[in-house]
Design a protein around this motif. Structure first.
Motif, PDB file in Angstrom:
ATOM      1  N   VAL A 141      66.835  10.182  22.412  1.00 46.75           N
ATOM      2  CA  VAL A 141      66.239  10.398  21.088  1.00 46.75           C
ATOM      3  C   VAL A 141      67.342  10.491  20.038  1.00 46.75           C
ATOM      4  O   VAL A 141      67.245   9.888  18.959  1.00 46.75           O
ATOM      5  N   ARG A 142      68.411  11.219  20.338  1.00 47.28           N
ATOM      6  CA  ARG A 142      69.514  11.340  19.377  1.00 47.28           C
ATOM      7  C   ARG A 142      70.131   9.976  19.073  1.00 47.28           C
ATOM      8  O   ARG A 142      70.440   9.671  17.916  1.00 47.28           O
ATOM      9  N   LYS A 143      70.297   9.150  20.084  1.00 48.43           N
ATOM     10  CA  LYS A 143      70.859   7.811  19.864  1.00 48.43           C
ATOM     11  C   LYS A 143      69.920   6.967  19.003  1.00 48.43           C
ATOM     12  O   LYS A 143      70.368   6.254  18.105  1.00 48.43           O
ATOM     13  N   ARG A 144      68.633   7.042  19.267  1.00 46.00           N
ATOM     14  CA  ARG A 144      67.666   6.289  18.464  1.00 46.00           C
ATOM     15  C   ARG A 144      67.675   6.753  17.013  1.00 46.00           C
ATOM     16  O   ARG A 144      67.589   5.948  16.092  1.00 46.00           O
ATOM     17  N   LEU A 145      67.769   8.060  16.817  1.00 41.96           N
ATOM     18  CA  LEU A 145      67.808   8.588  15.459  1.00 41.96           C
ATOM     19  C   LEU A 145      69.089   8.175  14.741  1.00 41.96           C
ATOM     20  O   LEU A 145      69.059   7.878  13.546  1.00 41.96           O
ATOM     21  N   ARG A 146      70.195   8.123  15.463  1.00 40.01           N
ATOM     22  CA  ARG A 146      71.442   7.644  14.847  1.00 40.01           C
ATOM     23  C   ARG A 146      71.293   6.186  14.437  1.00 40.01           C
ATOM     24  O   ARG A 146      71.760   5.788  13.373  1.00 40.01           O
ATOM     25  N   LEU A 147      70.641   5.384  15.280  1.00 41.33           N
ATOM     26  CA  LEU A 147      70.418   3.974  14.928  1.00 41.33           C
ATOM     27  C   LEU A 147      69.531   3.856  13.688  1.00 41.33           C
ATOM     28  O   LEU A 147      69.766   3.001  12.843  1.00 41.33           O
ATOM     29  N   ALA A 148      68.531   4.732  13.600  1.00 44.53           N
ATOM     30  CA  ALA A 148      67.624   4.693  12.453  1.00 44.53           C
ATOM     31  C   ALA A 148      68.351   5.110  11.170  1.00 44.53           C
ATOM     32  O   ALA A 148      68.048   4.605  10.083  1.00 44.53           O
ATOM     33  N   GLY A 149      69.304   6.023  11.308  1.00 44.24           N
ATOM     34  CA  GLY A 149      70.059   6.470  10.143  1.00 44.24           C
ATOM     35  C   GLY A 149      69.146   6.990   9.050  1.00 44.24           C
ATOM     36  O   GLY A 149      68.231   7.767   9.308  1.00 44.24           O
ATOM     37  N   ASP A 150      69.367   6.538   7.833  1.00 43.15           N
ATOM     38  CA  ASP A 150      68.569   6.967   6.682  1.00 43.15           C
ATOM     39  C   ASP A 150      67.401   6.024   6.404  1.00 43.15           C
ATOM     40  O   ASP A 150      66.773   6.111   5.352  1.00 43.15           O
ATOM     41  N   ASN A 151      67.119   5.122   7.335  1.00 44.84           N
ATOM     42  CA  ASN A 151      66.056   4.150   7.165  1.00 44.84           C
ATOM     43  C   ASN A 151      64.706   4.796   7.486  1.00 44.84           C
ATOM     44  O   ASN A 151      64.377   5.021   8.649  1.00 44.84           O
ATOM     45  N   ALA A 152      63.920   5.086   6.454  1.00 38.91           N
ATOM     46  CA  ALA A 152      62.626   5.754   6.633  1.00 38.91           C
ATOM     47  C   ALA A 152      61.673   4.928   7.479  1.00 38.91           C
ATOM     48  O   ALA A 152      60.919   5.475   8.295  1.00 38.91           O
ATOM     49  N   ALA A 153      61.710   3.601   7.320  1.00 40.66           N
ATOM     50  CA  ALA A 153      60.824   2.743   8.112  1.00 40.66           C
ATOM     51  C   ALA A 153      61.159   2.847   9.600  1.00 40.66           C
ATOM     52  O   ALA A 153      60.250   2.898  10.444  1.00 40.66           O
ATOM     53  N   ALA A 154      62.435   2.902   9.923  1.00 44.20           N
ATOM     54  CA  ALA A 154      62.849   3.029  11.327  1.00 44.20           C
ATOM     55  C   ALA A 154      62.421   4.388  11.884  1.00 44.20           C
ATOM     56  O   ALA A 154      61.966   4.478  13.032  1.00 44.20           O
TER      57      ALA A 154
END
Length: 182
Positions: A141-154
């Protein structure tokens, strides 16, 4: 059979560990509420499930203590944190809590082995496997959230995957057999 007096340090340690399980349950419930307040229903549902799982972990240890005729000492639980700066920060805390629980389980396991208490070791085997899964989920989950970054859609897409129950399909599909094999 192991004498109850010989088991006292382990029984005390298991009772102390109950605080970790109940505190995690309480913290995860607070996280679920915060996520729901942010309209992240998938993440919220996941953390509510995690809260219930932690209470189940405590119940499993309580059953062991009762079955051993040991006294169960229910701990006092502190009010959990209620606000986070981001979903990433929240899941960073989840990962840290899971690492702490793993360390506690490992200490209990060492104590059980040192005491020659095979029944406690057997009970703790399940927890060792469970913590491998818990930490793997937190890392994922942490890795996915890092990939999403500040992208609200992600972030919303990931939240939707949690709502649909598909976000952790890969991690959950990697049981002990999958991890050991490669």
């Amino acid at each position: 059979m192991i004498c109850l007096a010989c088991m006292q340090p382990l029984i005390r340690a298991i009772n102390n560990h109950l605080a970790s399980e109940f505190q995690a349950s309480h913290a995860y419930l607070a996280m679920s509420i915060w996520l729901r307040e942010k309209d992240l229903a998938g993440f919220s549902q996941y953390m509510l499930q995690k809260s219930n799982e932690e209470r189940g972990h405590a119940a499993r240890m309580i059953t062991y203590l009762v079955d051993c005729d040991a006294e169960v000492e229910l701990p006092t639980i502190q009010a959990p944190q209620r606000r986070w700066d981001s979903v990433q920060q929240l899941f960073d805390q989840v990962a840290e809590m899971e690492r702490e629980v793993t360390a506690s389980i490992n200490r209990l396991y060492s104590m059980a082995e040192d005491a020659g208490d095979r029944s406690a070791s057997s009970m703790l085997d399940w927890f060792v496997d469970e913590q491998i899964q818990e930490e793997a989920e937190a890392r994922f989950v942490r890795k996915r959230l890092r990939l999403a970054g500040d992208n609200a859609a992600a972030l919303l897409l990931l939240d939707q995957q949690f709502l649909e129950g598909t976000a952790l399909a890969f991690v959950k599909g990697q049981g002990a057999e999958g991890r050991a094999g490669g």
